[in-house]
Motif scaffolding. Sequence first.
Motif, PDB file in Angstrom:
ATOM      1  N   MET A  26       0.900  -1.154  -0.140  1.00  0.00           N
ATOM      2  CA  MET A  26      -0.069   0.046   0.112  1.00  0.00           C
ATOM      3  C   MET A  26       1.009   1.186   0.161  1.00  0.00           C
ATOM      4  O   MET A  26       0.677   2.296  -0.629  1.00  0.00           O
ATOM      5  CB  MET A  26      -0.914  -0.006   1.257  1.00  0.00           C
ATOM      6  N   GLU A  27       1.987   1.227   0.935  1.00  0.00           N
ATOM      7  CA  GLU A  27       2.977   2.447   0.771  1.00  0.00           C
ATOM      8  C   GLU A  27       3.701   2.696  -0.339  1.00  0.00           C
ATOM      9  O   GLU A  27       3.630   3.787  -0.845  1.00  0.00           O
ATOM     10  CB  GLU A  27       3.869   2.220   1.739  1.00  0.00           C
ATOM     11  N   ARG A  28       3.976   1.437  -1.269  1.00  0.00           N
ATOM     12  CA  ARG A  28       4.729   1.511  -2.401  1.00  0.00           C
ATOM     13  C   ARG A  28       3.766   2.482  -3.282  1.00  0.00           C
ATOM     14  O   ARG A  28       3.884   3.250  -4.357  1.00  0.00           O
ATOM     15  CB  ARG A  28       5.243   0.477  -2.905  1.00  0.00           C
ATOM     16  N   GLU A  29       2.294   1.806  -3.477  1.00  0.00           N
ATOM     17  CA  GLU A  29       1.298   2.274  -4.266  1.00  0.00           C
ATOM     18  C   GLU A  29       1.227   3.794  -4.045  1.00  0.00           C
ATOM     19  O   GLU A  29       0.985   4.775  -4.856  1.00  0.00           O
ATOM     20  CB  GLU A  29       0.101   1.385  -4.121  1.00  0.00           C
ATOM     21  N   GLU A  30       1.161   4.299  -2.884  1.00  0.00           N
ATOM     22  CA  GLU A  30       0.998   5.847  -2.448  1.00  0.00           C
ATOM     23  C   GLU A  30       2.098   6.806  -3.002  1.00  0.00           C
ATOM     24  O   GLU A  30       1.821   7.757  -3.568  1.00  0.00           O
ATOM     25  CB  GLU A  30       0.879   5.747  -1.129  1.00  0.00           C
ATOM     26  N   GLN A  31       3.290   6.003  -3.002  1.00  0.00           N
ATOM     27  CA  GLN A  31       4.634   6.733  -3.402  1.00  0.00           C
ATOM     28  C   GLN A  31       4.681   6.780  -4.909  1.00  0.00           C
ATOM     29  O   GLN A  31       4.697   7.790  -5.528  1.00  0.00           O
ATOM     30  CB  GLN A  31       5.685   5.937  -3.091  1.00  0.00           C
ATOM     31  N   ARG A  32       4.080   5.795  -5.552  1.00  0.00           N
ATOM     32  CA  ARG A  32       3.852   5.808  -7.178  1.00  0.00           C
ATOM     33  C   ARG A  32       2.957   6.857  -7.553  1.00  0.00           C
ATOM     34  O   ARG A  32       2.908   7.794  -8.429  1.00  0.00           O
ATOM     35  CB  ARG A  32       3.499   4.399  -7.667  1.00  0.00           C
ATOM     36  N   ASN A  33       1.808   6.967  -6.633  1.00  0.00           N
ATOM     37  CA  ASN A  33       0.807   7.949  -6.908  1.00  0.00           C
ATOM     38  C   ASN A  33       1.139   9.310  -6.963  1.00  0.00           C
ATOM     39  O   ASN A  33       1.288  10.255  -7.747  1.00  0.00           O
ATOM     40  CB  ASN A  33      -0.491   7.610  -6.242  1.00  0.00           C
ATOM     41  N   ARG A  34       2.179   9.752  -6.038  1.00  0.00           N
ATOM     42  CA  ARG A  34       2.580  10.873  -5.602  1.00  0.00           C
ATOM     43  C   ARG A  34       3.435  11.390  -6.668  1.00  0.00           C
ATOM     44  O   ARG A  34       3.454  12.331  -7.118  1.00  0.00           O
ATOM     45  CB  ARG A  34       3.315  10.731  -4.249  1.00  0.00           C
ATOM     46  N   ARG A  35       4.355  10.514  -7.257  1.00  0.00           N
ATOM     47  CA  ARG A  35       5.308  10.549  -8.231  1.00  0.00           C
ATOM     48  C   ARG A  35       4.540  10.841  -9.513  1.00  0.00           C
ATOM     49  O   ARG A  35       5.008  11.539 -10.261  1.00  0.00           O
ATOM     50  CB  ARG A  35       6.235   9.329  -8.379  1.00  0.00           C
ATOM     51  N   TYR A  36       3.423  10.060  -9.692  1.00  0.00           N
ATOM     52  CA  TYR A  36       2.741  10.228 -11.066  1.00  0.00           C
ATOM     53  C   TYR A  36       2.056  11.819 -11.126  1.00  0.00           C
ATOM     54  O   TYR A  36       2.191  12.544 -11.906  1.00  0.00           O
ATOM     55  CB  TYR A  36       1.524   9.269 -10.986  1.00  0.00           C
ATOM     56  N   TRP A  37       1.653  12.211 -10.020  1.00  0.00           N
ATOM     57  CA  TRP A  37       0.969  13.530  -9.899  1.00  0.00           C
ATOM     58  C   TRP A  37       1.935  14.694  -9.868  1.00  0.00           C
ATOM     59  O   TRP A  37       1.950  15.616 -10.474  1.00  0.00           O
ATOM     60  CB  TRP A  37       0.045  13.718  -8.763  1.00  0.00           C
ATOM     61  N   LYS A  38       2.889  14.502  -9.124  1.00  0.00           N
ATOM     62  CA  LYS A  38       4.180  15.485  -9.229  1.00  0.00           C
ATOM     63  C   LYS A  38       4.421  15.505 -10.637  1.00  0.00           C
ATOM     64  O   LYS A  38       4.872  16.791 -11.304  1.00  0.00           O
ATOM     65  CB  LYS A  38       5.275  15.087  -8.394  1.00  0.00           C
TER      66      LYS A  38
END
Length: 332
Positions: free
Chosen positions: A1-13
């Motif tokens: 779950m934490e990795r998925e949140e990190q990927r989402n943050r990178r995507y939006w940035k």
Amino acid sequence: MEREEQRNRRYWKNLATTLHKEGRYAEALRIYRQAILTNPDDADVSYNLGNLLRTIGQNEKAISFYEHAHRLNPKDPDILINLAPLYRSGQRHDAARQCYEKILQLDPENATAHYFVAALAGQTPPRAPTTYVVELFDQYAPTYDQHMNQVLKYRAPELLRNLLLNYAPTRGRRFLTCDLGCGTGRSMDAFERLITTVDGYDLSPVMLQRAAAKNIYRQLIAGDCIETLAAAPASYELFVAADLMPYIGALDPLLEVIREKAKSPAFLVFSTEFQEHGESPRLLTTGRYQHSLAYMQSRLRAHSMSLRAFQVEALRLQAEQPIQGGLYLVEV
């Protein structure tokens, strides 16, 4: 779950950064604001949001996000490099000086920081650092023409052309021309009917890319104007320096090389930011130099040049206020 949140943050940035680069500012702003709400401790998001707000002219809001990014990442000099000019433009000179001093603690060789520490202390180094000018105009190039024309109401090229037409024997004459600090080619739009062939000299590679797209120039030479002109095989009948002198304090090296490259009789037209009194240039906290008529007269005499005409006119706006400039026509 934490990795998925990190990927989402990178995507939006990454998406927001891309939208910013494409000029889709409203969309980028919306995404950055969402990102900062979900992750207020991300220094990169605060920094990038500061960059976007500065781009769209919301400087006070940009300052707050840069300051927040600096608190989160105090060892990143890029944050301070972007923050300091906003303090300067807001007349917050003590804050700007402290900012540049922090940059020098992180990067003791930073030429731009040394330059503005000197300016804020009332000192006058001989000229602006090459790295500062290149970075400034590389960033400025994509919006330069539009900003100069529509926001700053810049009119130095037209005023210089009129000075040449009114006070020099130009009837029916077209000049082999050297455009010093040519930028995007904005000046040659005004001089088009007075030139045959023109070469452009500028420090900023990105500005020269914009100039090349106009198909005005025989050649465009990247590098320091004094050094590249000195090395050029050509000689010229007309030298135009519409906005070069404000980045050079001591003008003797430039005048010397212009004298060497002049195809007599030749003319030099240029503008300065005008200083009413003083025998030497003055560096302003804006990073631009002022020159007085007395200083210019002494330097022109030293290089056996004749001042044919001089005027003081408002050249552009700064913070919606007119900037007075000196306009010079010189026979070389």
